[in-house]
Design an enzyme around this catalytic site. Sequence first.
Site, PDB file in Angstrom:
ATOM      1  N   ASP A   1     116.156 -11.422   4.530  1.00 55.49           N
ATOM      2  CA  ASP A   1     116.158 -11.444   3.105  1.00 55.49           C
ATOM      3  C   ASP A   1     114.715 -11.885   2.431  1.00 55.49           C
ATOM      4  O   ASP A   1     114.075 -12.151   3.171  1.00 55.49           O
ATOM      5  CB  ASP A   1     117.335 -12.073   2.458  1.00 55.49           C
ATOM      6  CG  ASP A   1     117.166 -13.725   2.536  1.00 55.49           C
ATOM      7  OD1 ASP A   1     116.324 -14.180   1.836  1.00 55.49           O
ATOM      8  OD2 ASP A   1     118.028 -14.285   3.405  1.00 55.49           O
TER       9      ASP A   1
ATOM     10  N   ALA B   1     113.602  -8.613  29.108  1.00 64.16           N
ATOM     11  CA  ALA B   1     112.799  -8.271  30.359  1.00 64.16           C
ATOM     12  C   ALA B   1     113.583  -8.609  31.592  1.00 64.16           C
ATOM     13  O   ALA B   1     113.499  -8.421  32.600  1.00 64.16           O
ATOM     14  CB  ALA B   1     111.661  -9.330  30.483  1.00 64.16           C
TER      15      ALA B   1
ATOM     16  N   GLN C   1     105.718 -18.008  18.000  1.00 68.34           N
ATOM     17  CA  GLN C   1     105.623 -18.668  16.749  1.00 68.34           C
ATOM     18  C   GLN C   1     106.369 -18.037  15.527  1.00 68.34           C
ATOM     19  O   GLN C   1     106.940 -18.743  14.750  1.00 68.34           O
ATOM     20  CB  GLN C   1     104.103 -18.380  16.037  1.00 68.34           C
ATOM     21  CG  GLN C   1     102.904 -18.914  17.135  1.00 68.34           C
ATOM     22  CD  GLN C   1     101.601 -18.903  16.549  1.00 68.34           C
ATOM     23  OE1 GLN C   1     101.366 -18.853  15.444  1.00 68.34           O
ATOM     24  NE2 GLN C   1     100.735 -18.417  17.563  1.00 68.34           N
TER      25      GLN C   1
ATOM     26  N   ILE D   1     109.261 -16.548  15.825  1.00 63.78           N
ATOM     27  CA  ILE D   1     110.514 -16.899  15.841  1.00 63.78           C
ATOM     28  C   ILE D   1     111.197 -18.267  15.573  1.00 63.78           C
ATOM     29  O   ILE D   1     112.422 -18.583  15.249  1.00 63.78           O
ATOM     30  CB  ILE D   1     111.180 -16.703  17.486  1.00 63.78           C
ATOM     31  CG1 ILE D   1     112.659 -16.431  17.505  1.00 63.78           C
ATOM     32  CG2 ILE D   1     110.683 -17.805  18.087  1.00 63.78           C
ATOM     33  CD1 ILE D   1     113.014 -15.176  17.130  1.00 63.78           C
TER      34      ILE D   1
ATOM     35  N   ARG E   1     109.710 -11.340  35.758  1.00 61.33           N
ATOM     36  CA  ARG E   1     108.906 -11.487  34.402  1.00 61.33           C
ATOM     37  C   ARG E   1     108.369 -13.208  34.261  1.00 61.33           C
ATOM     38  O   ARG E   1     107.225 -13.151  33.412  1.00 61.33           O
ATOM     39  CB  ARG E   1     110.237 -11.617  33.164  1.00 61.33           C
ATOM     40  CG  ARG E   1     111.192 -12.714  33.284  1.00 61.33           C
ATOM     41  CD  ARG E   1     112.108 -12.305  32.188  1.00 61.33           C
ATOM     42  NE  ARG E   1     113.286 -13.374  32.459  1.00 61.33           N
ATOM     43  CZ  ARG E   1     114.207 -13.602  31.429  1.00 61.33           C
ATOM     44  NH1 ARG E   1     114.007 -12.899  30.023  1.00 61.33           N
ATOM     45  NH2 ARG E   1     114.870 -14.443  31.671  1.00 61.33           N
TER      46      ARG E   1
ATOM     47  N   ARG F   1     102.655 -17.737   6.971  1.00 60.44           N
ATOM     48  CA  ARG F   1     101.792 -16.927   7.954  1.00 60.44           C
ATOM     49  C   ARG F   1     100.620 -16.179   7.465  1.00 60.44           C
ATOM     50  O   ARG F   1      99.617 -15.766   8.103  1.00 60.44           O
ATOM     51  CB  ARG F   1     102.840 -16.222   8.737  1.00 60.44           C
ATOM     52  CG  ARG F   1     103.961 -16.992   9.425  1.00 60.44           C
ATOM     53  CD  ARG F   1     103.468 -17.795  10.592  1.00 60.44           C
ATOM     54  NE  ARG F   1     104.340 -18.674  11.442  1.00 60.44           N
ATOM     55  CZ  ARG F   1     103.840 -19.587  12.040  1.00 60.44           C
ATOM     56  NH1 ARG F   1     102.777 -19.896  12.489  1.00 60.44           N
ATOM     57  NH2 ARG F   1     104.917 -20.139  12.689  1.00 60.44           N
TER      58      ARG F   1
END
Length: 303
Positions: free
Chosen positions: A213, A129, A115, A117, A197, A224
């Site tokens: 920034d 991984a 979420q 990213i 993985r 969020r």
Amino acid sequence: MGLDIQTEIDKIVIEKVKPEVEYYDVMGGSHRWEVKVHDHGKVALVDTMPRLAPVGQTADFSICQAARVSYGAGTKKVTEDKGLIRYLYRHQHTSPFEMVEFKFHCVMPVFIARQWIRHRTANVNEYSARYSVLPDKFYHPSIEEVRKQSTSNRQGGEEALEPKTAQEFLDYLDKVEENYKTYNELLEKGLSRELGRIGLPVSIYTEWYWKIDLHNLFHFLRLRMDSHSQKEIRDYANTIFALIRPIVPVACEAFIDYAFESLKLTRLEIEAIRTGSPLNTTNKREIEEFEEKKKLLFPNTQA
């Protein structure tokens, strides 16, 4: 690099200018500020730009410094800086806020990272991984934190799920986490890490360094920290806000006043309020959103 260019570069004289006022480290000389999140997660502030600020000021000064270069005026009084920052934020002059940057070290479950990213305006370097074995750490909520599906938000959960089903979910997580033992055994038998993985659940923890920034960080936080976002990522967003607020308190106050705790009204909503008439639409979702806004605007008005 050619010899001619090397010669030209060597001729450049760098002047180390002494500051006219005394500066201090906005992180108080610490190399990281760290907060634990959930069972195995954390957010650490590891660096910020500017790192130095004039004594008596905060890193907010950098925002004003960038804004005032437009008309040739240097840093002025702190009280004037506050008014300028609030004006800039209120009128969406974003580039001065981009002059402040933060670098974080974050540890979170993969489902949160995916979420996170989605906010593509940061610089990220994540644990791989393919090259390394993932640690045996999984996000495992308490039974009180297991939520039932929201009836109004298709993406979210709301109140706690009844205990029997919640326990079934936690038992399911226990079984899924047993895949880690198989993952390790297969790696020891020679299976490549990049394939091993793929059988692991998204509750496993990953980590990254994340630099962003202030302008784009505020956009991330507005979405969020919102109550409609998933609680787990909201916990991380709240932590980030707590970490940056001592460094840019004036900008953070403007963010709360003009973005996070503000309301955006559409043309139809303004017209409905002005005329006292129903919202001119048949869209059920729009009507519901407008009713929620009215509750905030007119809390003492009877429905």
